[in-house]
Design a protein around this motif. Structure first.
Motif, PDB file in Angstrom:
ATOM      1  N   ASN A 101      -7.833   6.507 -11.475  1.00  0.00           N
ATOM      2  CA  ASN A 101      -9.179   6.539 -10.912  1.00  0.00           C
ATOM      3  C   ASN A 101      -9.130   6.022  -9.487  1.00  0.00           C
ATOM      4  OD1 ASN A 101     -11.915   5.989 -10.235  1.00  0.00           O
ATOM      5  ND2 ASN A 101     -12.403   5.987 -12.412  1.00  0.00           N
ATOM      6  N   LYS A 102      -9.717   6.779  -8.568  1.00  0.00           N
ATOM      7  CA  LYS A 102      -9.743   6.358  -7.168  1.00  0.00           C
ATOM      8  C   LYS A 102     -11.100   5.798  -6.779  1.00  0.00           C
ATOM      9  CE  LYS A 102     -10.990  10.726  -5.013  1.00  0.00           C
ATOM     10  NZ  LYS A 102     -10.671  11.697  -4.011  1.00  0.00           N
ATOM     11  N   GLY A 103     -11.934   5.518  -7.758  1.00  0.00           N
ATOM     12  CA  GLY A 103     -13.277   5.018  -7.502  1.00  0.00           C
ATOM     13  C   GLY A 103     -13.276   3.588  -6.992  1.00  0.00           C
ATOM     14  N   PRO A 104     -14.464   2.978  -6.987  1.00  0.00           N
ATOM     15  CA  PRO A 104     -14.578   1.589  -6.521  1.00  0.00           C
ATOM     16  C   PRO A 104     -13.606   0.684  -7.284  1.00  0.00           C
ATOM     17  CG  PRO A 104     -16.741   2.533  -6.944  1.00  0.00           C
ATOM     18  CD  PRO A 104     -15.739   3.518  -7.438  1.00  0.00           C
ATOM     19  N   GLY A 105     -12.957  -0.168  -6.570  1.00  0.00           N
ATOM     20  CA  GLY A 105     -11.996  -1.076  -7.185  1.00  0.00           C
ATOM     21  C   GLY A 105     -10.596  -0.501  -7.314  1.00  0.00           C
ATOM     22  N   ALA A 106     -10.399   0.740  -6.881  1.00  0.00           N
ATOM     23  CA  ALA A 106      -9.067   1.344  -6.955  1.00  0.00           C
ATOM     24  C   ALA A 106      -8.111   0.570  -6.049  1.00  0.00           C
ATOM     25  CB  ALA A 106      -9.127   2.803  -6.539  1.00  0.00           C
ATOM     26  N   ASP A 107      -6.887   0.453  -6.492  1.00  0.00           N
ATOM     27  CA  ASP A 107      -5.878  -0.318  -5.770  1.00  0.00           C
ATOM     28  C   ASP A 107      -4.774   0.624  -5.293  1.00  0.00           C
ATOM     29  OD1 ASP A 107      -3.697  -1.947  -5.030  1.00  0.00           O
ATOM     30  OD2 ASP A 107      -4.262  -3.497  -6.467  1.00  0.00           O
ATOM     31  N   LEU A 108      -4.606   0.722  -3.982  1.00  0.00           N
ATOM     32  CA  LEU A 108      -3.604   1.616  -3.400  1.00  0.00           C
ATOM     33  C   LEU A 108      -2.193   1.210  -3.817  1.00  0.00           C
ATOM     34  CD1 LEU A 108      -3.395   4.107  -1.628  1.00  0.00           C
ATOM     35  CD2 LEU A 108      -3.329   2.610   0.367  1.00  0.00           C
ATOM     36  N   ASP A 109      -1.953  -0.091  -3.924  1.00  0.00           N
ATOM     37  CA  ASP A 109      -0.631  -0.552  -4.358  1.00  0.00           C
ATOM     38  C   ASP A 109      -0.326  -0.106  -5.788  1.00  0.00           C
ATOM     39  OD1 ASP A 109      -0.089  -1.799  -1.926  1.00  0.00           O
ATOM     40  OD2 ASP A 109      -0.959  -3.709  -2.575  1.00  0.00           O
ATOM     41  N   GLU A 110      -1.345  -0.123  -6.653  1.00  0.00           N
ATOM     42  CA  GLU A 110      -1.149   0.346  -8.033  1.00  0.00           C
ATOM     43  C   GLU A 110      -0.841   1.839  -8.063  1.00  0.00           C
ATOM     44  OE1 GLU A 110      -4.349  -0.740 -10.658  1.00  0.00           O
ATOM     45  OE2 GLU A 110      -4.214  -2.852 -10.073  1.00  0.00           O
ATOM     46  N   LEU A 111      -1.512   2.591  -7.199  1.00  0.00           N
ATOM     47  CA  LEU A 111      -1.248   4.030  -7.115  1.00  0.00           C
ATOM     48  C   LEU A 111       0.195   4.282  -6.694  1.00  0.00           C
ATOM     49  CD1 LEU A 111      -2.057   7.040  -7.050  1.00  0.00           C
ATOM     50  CD2 LEU A 111      -2.799   6.665  -4.694  1.00  0.00           C
ATOM     51  N   VAL A 112       0.639   3.597  -5.659  1.00  0.00           N
ATOM     52  CA  VAL A 112       2.015   3.770  -5.182  1.00  0.00           C
ATOM     53  C   VAL A 112       3.003   3.371  -6.274  1.00  0.00           C
ATOM     54  CG1 VAL A 112       3.726   2.994  -3.495  1.00  0.00           C
ATOM     55  CG2 VAL A 112       1.407   3.549  -2.747  1.00  0.00           C
ATOM     56  N   ALA A 113       2.736   2.272  -6.972  1.00  0.00           N
ATOM     57  CA  ALA A 113       3.628   1.831  -8.057  1.00  0.00           C
ATOM     58  C   ALA A 113       3.689   2.871  -9.177  1.00  0.00           C
ATOM     59  CB  ALA A 113       3.166   0.482  -8.599  1.00  0.00           C
ATOM     60  N   ALA A 114       2.547   3.472  -9.523  1.00  0.00           N
ATOM     61  CA  ALA A 114       2.526   4.499 -10.572  1.00  0.00           C
ATOM     62  C   ALA A 114       3.329   5.727 -10.153  1.00  0.00           C
ATOM     63  CB  ALA A 114       1.089   4.886 -10.903  1.00  0.00           C
ATOM     64  N   ILE A 115       3.203   6.111  -8.894  1.00  0.00           N
ATOM     65  CA  ILE A 115       3.957   7.260  -8.388  1.00  0.00           C
ATOM     66  C   ILE A 115       5.449   6.943  -8.378  1.00  0.00           C
ATOM     67  CG2 ILE A 115       4.415   8.634  -6.309  1.00  0.00           C
ATOM     68  CD1 ILE A 115       1.340   8.548  -5.819  1.00  0.00           C
ATOM     69  N   GLU A 116       5.804   5.765  -7.914  1.00  0.00           N
ATOM     70  CA  GLU A 116       7.221   5.375  -7.895  1.00  0.00           C
ATOM     71  C   GLU A 116       7.804   5.365  -9.304  1.00  0.00           C
ATOM     72  OE1 GLU A 116       7.014   1.662  -5.756  1.00  0.00           O
ATOM     73  OE2 GLU A 116       7.605   2.648  -3.884  1.00  0.00           O
ATOM     74  N   LYS A 117       7.024   4.916 -10.269  1.00  0.00           N
ATOM     75  CA  LYS A 117       7.497   4.896 -11.655  1.00  0.00           C
ATOM     76  C   LYS A 117       7.766   6.315 -12.159  1.00  0.00           C
ATOM     77  CE  LYS A 117       6.419   3.077 -16.202  1.00  0.00           C
ATOM     78  NZ  LYS A 117       5.499   2.305 -17.024  1.00  0.00           N
ATOM     79  N   LYS A 118       6.868   7.249 -11.831  1.00  0.00           N
ATOM     80  CA  LYS A 118       7.069   8.650 -12.244  1.00  0.00           C
ATOM     81  C   LYS A 118       8.281   9.276 -11.555  1.00  0.00           C
ATOM     82  CE  LYS A 118       3.792   9.831 -15.083  1.00  0.00           C
ATOM     83  NZ  LYS A 118       4.114  10.133 -16.460  1.00  0.00           N
ATOM     84  N   LEU A 119       8.561   8.846 -10.330  1.00  0.00           N
ATOM     85  CA  LEU A 119       9.674   9.418  -9.571  1.00  0.00           C
ATOM     86  C   LEU A 119      11.018   8.777  -9.911  1.00  0.00           C
ATOM     87  CD1 LEU A 119       8.005   9.673  -6.054  1.00  0.00           C
ATOM     88  CD2 LEU A 119       8.474  11.554  -7.639  1.00  0.00           C
ATOM     89  N   ALA A 120      10.979   7.604 -10.542  1.00  0.00           N
ATOM     90  CA  ALA A 120      12.216   6.875 -10.832  1.00  0.00           C
ATOM     91  C   ALA A 120      13.080   7.649 -11.822  1.00  0.00           C
ATOM     92  CB  ALA A 120      11.898   5.500 -11.388  1.00  0.00           C
ATOM     93  N   PRO A 121      14.363   7.648 -11.588  1.00  0.00           N
ATOM     94  CA  PRO A 121      15.260   8.310 -12.544  1.00  0.00           C
ATOM     95  C   PRO A 121      15.286   7.529 -13.860  1.00  0.00           C
ATOM     96  CG  PRO A 121      16.516   7.146 -10.877  1.00  0.00           C
ATOM     97  CD  PRO A 121      15.072   7.043 -10.486  1.00  0.00           C
TER      98      PRO A 121
END
Length: 137
Positions: A101-121
């Motif tokens: 969710n990118k709504g109020p209270g969204a955390d950009l660091d959490e988004l980046v961490a989620a993307i990094e987790k998906k990209l991790a081997p």
């Protein structure tokens, strides 16, 4: 270096996400509507797609359906203000790999961490476990 496609019509949001990702060594392209997103998807190789649902032209759901027809394996994370359970369930059936969710209270660091987790081997322990579970394959 990983490469992702951000399909997001809010320019400020897309630019902030792109900057945060690139600071962590992840290359990002931006498409500001569904048609442009599909065009970039077809022209370039991506490791992950970050997809808004409410887009001008083709909707996020239409973009997702087209992407899945062409590549059922690429990771797609929905990044949107809308969190209707029925929509998320329908998108899950089409083939999303995550919802943020990118709504109020969204955390950009959490988004980046989620993307990094998906990209991790896959780590070595997971590979070992898979070989133990399926030794004849």
């Amino acid at each position: 270096m990983s490469r992702i496609l951000i399909i997001e019509d809010e320019r400020a949001t897309a630019a902030a996400v792109k900057e945060a990702l690139e600071m962590d060594g992840i290359w990002a392209d931006i498409a500001s509507n569904g048609g442009e997103g599909l065009e970039l998807f077809r022209e370039r190789e991506y490791d992950l797609i970050l997809l808004d649902l409410k887009l001008p032209g083709l909707s996020g759901e239409e973009v997702l359906s087209d992407i899945r027809k062409e590549n059922p394996f690429i990771s797609v994370i929905v990044y949107t203000n809308y969190s209707d359970f029925a929509d998320i369930k329908r998108l899950t059936n089409i083939g999303i790999d995550g919802y943020i969710n990118k709504g109020p209270g969204a955390d950009l660091d959490e988004l980046v961490a989620a993307i990094e987790k998906k990209l991790a081997p896959i780590d070595g322990d997971t590979i070992d476990m898979l070989f133990r579970e399926f030794p004849d394959h």
